[in-house]
Design a protein around this motif. Structure first.
Motif, PDB file in Angstrom:
ATOM      1  N   LEU A 192       0.843  -1.195   0.000  1.00  0.00           N
ATOM      2  CA  LEU A 192       0.000   0.000   0.000  1.00  0.00           C
ATOM      3  C   LEU A 192       0.875   1.240   0.000  1.00  0.00           C
ATOM      4  O   LEU A 192       1.865   1.307   0.721  1.00  0.00           O
ATOM      5  N   HIS A 241       1.620  11.792  -5.707  1.00  0.00           N
ATOM      6  CA  HIS A 241       0.706  10.646  -5.736  1.00  0.00           C
ATOM      7  C   HIS A 241      -0.730  11.169  -5.715  1.00  0.00           C
ATOM      8  O   HIS A 241      -1.132  11.815  -4.757  1.00  0.00           O
ATOM      9  N   ARG A 275      -6.813   8.591  -4.097  1.00  0.00           N
ATOM     10  CA  ARG A 275      -7.541   7.419  -4.571  1.00  0.00           C
ATOM     11  C   ARG A 275      -8.919   7.861  -5.053  1.00  0.00           C
ATOM     12  O   ARG A 275      -9.647   8.538  -4.336  1.00  0.00           O
ATOM     13  N   GLU A 283     -15.859   3.660  -8.982  1.00  0.00           N
ATOM     14  CA  GLU A 283     -14.737   2.822  -8.565  1.00  0.00           C
ATOM     15  C   GLU A 283     -13.712   2.747  -9.681  1.00  0.00           C
ATOM     16  O   GLU A 283     -14.042   2.577 -10.838  1.00  0.00           O
ATOM     17  N   ALA A 284     -12.443   2.871  -9.303  1.00  0.00           N
ATOM     18  CA  ALA A 284     -11.354   2.817 -10.268  1.00  0.00           C
ATOM     19  C   ALA A 284     -10.868   1.380 -10.398  1.00  0.00           C
ATOM     20  O   ALA A 284     -11.058   0.566  -9.505  1.00  0.00           O
ATOM     21  N   TYR A 285     -10.221   1.085 -11.527  1.00  0.00           N
ATOM     22  CA  TYR A 285      -9.605  -0.226 -11.668  1.00  0.00           C
ATOM     23  C   TYR A 285      -8.453  -0.349 -10.700  1.00  0.00           C
ATOM     24  O   TYR A 285      -7.790   0.633 -10.367  1.00  0.00           O
ATOM     25  N   GLY A 286      -8.185  -1.541 -10.228  1.00  0.00           N
ATOM     26  CA  GLY A 286      -7.105  -1.774  -9.277  1.00  0.00           C
ATOM     27  C   GLY A 286      -7.655  -2.433  -8.028  1.00  0.00           C
ATOM     28  O   GLY A 286      -8.729  -3.035  -8.039  1.00  0.00           O
ATOM     29  N   LEU A 287      -6.921  -2.305  -6.960  1.00  0.00           N
ATOM     30  CA  LEU A 287      -7.341  -2.912  -5.701  1.00  0.00           C
ATOM     31  C   LEU A 287      -8.670  -2.326  -5.259  1.00  0.00           C
ATOM     32  O   LEU A 287      -8.810  -1.114  -5.124  1.00  0.00           O
ATOM     33  N   ARG A 288      -9.645  -3.160  -5.033  1.00  0.00           N
ATOM     34  CA  ARG A 288     -10.967  -2.694  -4.602  1.00  0.00           C
ATOM     35  C   ARG A 288     -11.020  -2.577  -3.087  1.00  0.00           C
ATOM     36  O   ARG A 288     -11.478  -1.586  -2.557  1.00  0.00           O
ATOM     37  N   HIS A 289     -10.587  -3.632  -2.390  1.00  0.00           N
ATOM     38  CA  HIS A 289     -10.525  -3.584  -0.933  1.00  0.00           C
ATOM     39  C   HIS A 289      -9.706  -4.755  -0.416  1.00  0.00           C
ATOM     40  O   HIS A 289      -9.420  -5.689  -1.143  1.00  0.00           O
ATOM     41  N   LEU A 306      -8.822   3.801   1.884  1.00  0.00           N
ATOM     42  CA  LEU A 306      -8.855   2.470   1.278  1.00  0.00           C
ATOM     43  C   LEU A 306      -9.920   1.632   1.986  1.00  0.00           C
ATOM     44  O   LEU A 306      -9.890   1.504   3.208  1.00  0.00           O
TER      45      LEU A 306
END
Length: 133
Positions: free
Chosen positions: A11, A69, A72, A77-83, A127
């Motif tokens: 993270l 950076h 988020r 919702e963006a592509y990538g780690l959701r949770h 997150l």
């Protein structure tokens, strides 16, 4: 090819101390290593919880305008780690313990497919984190 397990999740966080307190003091992760990487100008905190490692990276200098950076994306919702989801044996008790530590929790729901109870909360950077019973 034989993948045997997930080794770690990494993270990138905005505030090292806030995230360290959250994951160690509030969620109970154990510190494996804690280092300042001068050549990169950041901190790297390696944590462990029941055999799963979490790597926390944080810039040494604050970035209030998010030039280094971006924040988020929250919606859509963006592509990538959701949770990240954590297994618990008593979701009501665990949720109450986190609320007592000042962490806001969503209402506990039941997964329509698995029948398991779950709820969400957020880390200091927003997150989404899940408790799943």
């Amino acid at each position: 090819m034989a993948l045997s397990a997930v080794h770690h999740v990494a993270l990138l966080v905005s505030d090292y101390q806030k995230s360290r307190e959250f994951y160690v003091d509030k969620l109970g992760f154990h510190i494996i290593r804690e280092n300042f990487r001068k050549e990169r100008g950041d901190y790297k905190l390696d944590l462990e919880l029941d055999g799963v490692e979490l790597e926390i990276f944080a810039p040494a200098e604050k970035d209030p305008e998010h030039k280094l950076h971006p924040e988020r994306p929250d919606f859509p919702e963006a592509y990538g780690l959701r949770h990240l989801a954590f297994t618990v044996t008593d979701i009501e008790k665990t949720a109450a313990e986190l609320q007592a530590k000042g962490i806001e929790m969503e209402p506990i729901r039941v997964d329509e497919f698995s029948g398991g109870k779950f709820t969400f909360f957020k880390d200091p950077d927003g997150l989404p984190l899940e408790l799943h019973e």
